[in-house]
Scaffold this motif. Structure first.
Motif, PDB file in Angstrom:
ATOM      1  N   THR A   5       0.854  -1.183   0.000  1.00 34.32           N
ATOM      2  CA  THR A   5       0.000   0.000   0.000  1.00 34.32           C
ATOM      3  C   THR A   5       0.888   1.231   0.000  1.00 34.32           C
ATOM      4  OG1 THR A   5      -0.080   0.155   2.408  1.00 34.32           O
ATOM      5  CG2 THR A   5      -1.757  -1.224   1.342  1.00 34.32           C
ATOM      6  N   THR A   6       0.276   2.382  -0.207  1.00 34.45           N
ATOM      7  CA  THR A   6       1.036   3.623  -0.212  1.00 34.45           C
ATOM      8  C   THR A   6       1.705   3.847   1.134  1.00 34.45           C
ATOM      9  OG1 THR A   6      -0.429   4.585  -1.861  1.00 34.45           O
ATOM     10  CG2 THR A   6       0.889   6.118  -0.563  1.00 34.45           C
ATOM     11  N   SER A   7       0.978   3.595   2.206  1.00 35.42           N
ATOM     12  CA  SER A   7       1.571   3.797   3.535  1.00 35.42           C
ATOM     13  C   SER A   7       2.707   2.805   3.786  1.00 35.42           C
ATOM     14  CB  SER A   7       0.514   3.699   4.631  1.00 35.42           C
ATOM     15  OG  SER A   7      -0.117   2.445   4.618  1.00 35.42           O
ATOM     16  N   ASP A   8       2.609   1.596   3.239  1.00 34.95           N
ATOM     17  CA  ASP A   8       3.702   0.628   3.345  1.00 34.95           C
ATOM     18  C   ASP A   8       4.940   1.132   2.604  1.00 34.95           C
ATOM     19  OD1 ASP A   8       2.127  -1.140   4.797  1.00 34.95           O
ATOM     20  OD2 ASP A   8       1.618  -2.371   3.045  1.00 34.95           O
ATOM     21  N   ARG A   9       4.711   1.729   1.442  1.00 34.47           N
ATOM     22  CA  ARG A   9       5.831   2.266   0.663  1.00 34.47           C
ATOM     23  C   ARG A   9       6.509   3.415   1.386  1.00 34.47           C
ATOM     24  NH1 ARG A   9       2.181   1.151  -3.644  1.00 34.47           N
ATOM     25  NH2 ARG A   9       3.019  -0.487  -4.962  1.00 34.47           N
ATOM     26  N   VAL A  10       5.717   4.290   1.985  1.00 33.09           N
ATOM     27  CA  VAL A  10       6.281   5.414   2.735  1.00 33.09           C
ATOM     28  C   VAL A  10       7.109   4.898   3.904  1.00 33.09           C
ATOM     29  CG1 VAL A  10       5.695   7.379   4.212  1.00 33.09           C
ATOM     30  CG2 VAL A  10       4.508   7.063   2.045  1.00 33.09           C
ATOM     31  N   ALA A  11       6.567   3.931   4.633  1.00 30.11           N
ATOM     32  CA  ALA A  11       7.279   3.357   5.777  1.00 30.11           C
ATOM     33  C   ALA A  11       8.571   2.668   5.324  1.00 30.11           C
ATOM     34  CB  ALA A  11       6.386   2.374   6.519  1.00 30.11           C
ATOM     35  N   SER A  13      10.349   3.318   2.635  1.00 23.42           N
ATOM     36  CA  SER A  13      11.305   4.333   2.196  1.00 23.42           C
ATOM     37  C   SER A  13      11.996   4.979   3.392  1.00 23.42           C
ATOM     38  CB  SER A  13      10.582   5.397   1.369  1.00 23.42           C
ATOM     39  OG  SER A  13      11.458   6.417   0.988  1.00 23.42           O
ATOM     40  N   ARG A  14      11.229   5.295   4.414  1.00 24.22           N
ATOM     41  CA  ARG A  14      11.809   5.905   5.618  1.00 24.22           C
ATOM     42  C   ARG A  14      12.743   4.947   6.335  1.00 24.22           C
ATOM     43  NH1 ARG A  14       6.311   8.840   7.800  1.00 24.22           N
ATOM     44  NH2 ARG A  14       6.389  10.580   6.334  1.00 24.22           N
ATOM     45  N   GLU A  50      10.345   5.234  -4.051  1.00 21.19           N
ATOM     46  CA  GLU A  50       9.986   6.647  -4.162  1.00 21.19           C
ATOM     47  C   GLU A  50       9.484   6.982  -5.566  1.00 21.19           C
ATOM     48  OE1 GLU A  50      13.507   8.600  -2.805  1.00 21.19           O
ATOM     49  OE2 GLU A  50      12.896   8.440  -0.706  1.00 21.19           O
ATOM     50  N   LEU A  53       5.998   5.939  -5.648  1.00 22.12           N
ATOM     51  CA  LEU A  53       5.155   6.849  -4.877  1.00 22.12           C
ATOM     52  C   LEU A  53       4.818   8.113  -5.655  1.00 22.12           C
ATOM     53  CD1 LEU A  53       6.717   6.690  -1.304  1.00 22.12           C
ATOM     54  CD2 LEU A  53       4.398   6.033  -1.937  1.00 22.12           C
TER      55      LEU A  53
END
Length: 60
Positions: A5-11, A13-14, A50, A53
């Protein structure tokens, strides 16, 4: 990486950024080439996440 999910990708990446920064501190002391290779692989995965994203640029 395809079913994230998008939130998984953000997490992810961080987390990758955090890992690279911590590995870099160790690398500065040891100059271990294996650590450099690992950092390069993590950075490449981070860039792919990224890129996904950000999506496709508008061509209009």
């Amino acid at each position: 990486m395809s079913n994230m999910t998008t939130s998984d990708r953000v997490a992810a990446s961080r987390e990758a950024k955090s890992l690279v920064l911590r590995l870099n501190e160790i690398y500065k002391k040891t100059k271990d080439s294996e650590l450099m290779d690992l950092m390069k692989r993590l950075t490449e995965k981070k860039r792919r996440i990224e890129k996904r994203l950000k999506g496709m640029p508008d061509l209009t």
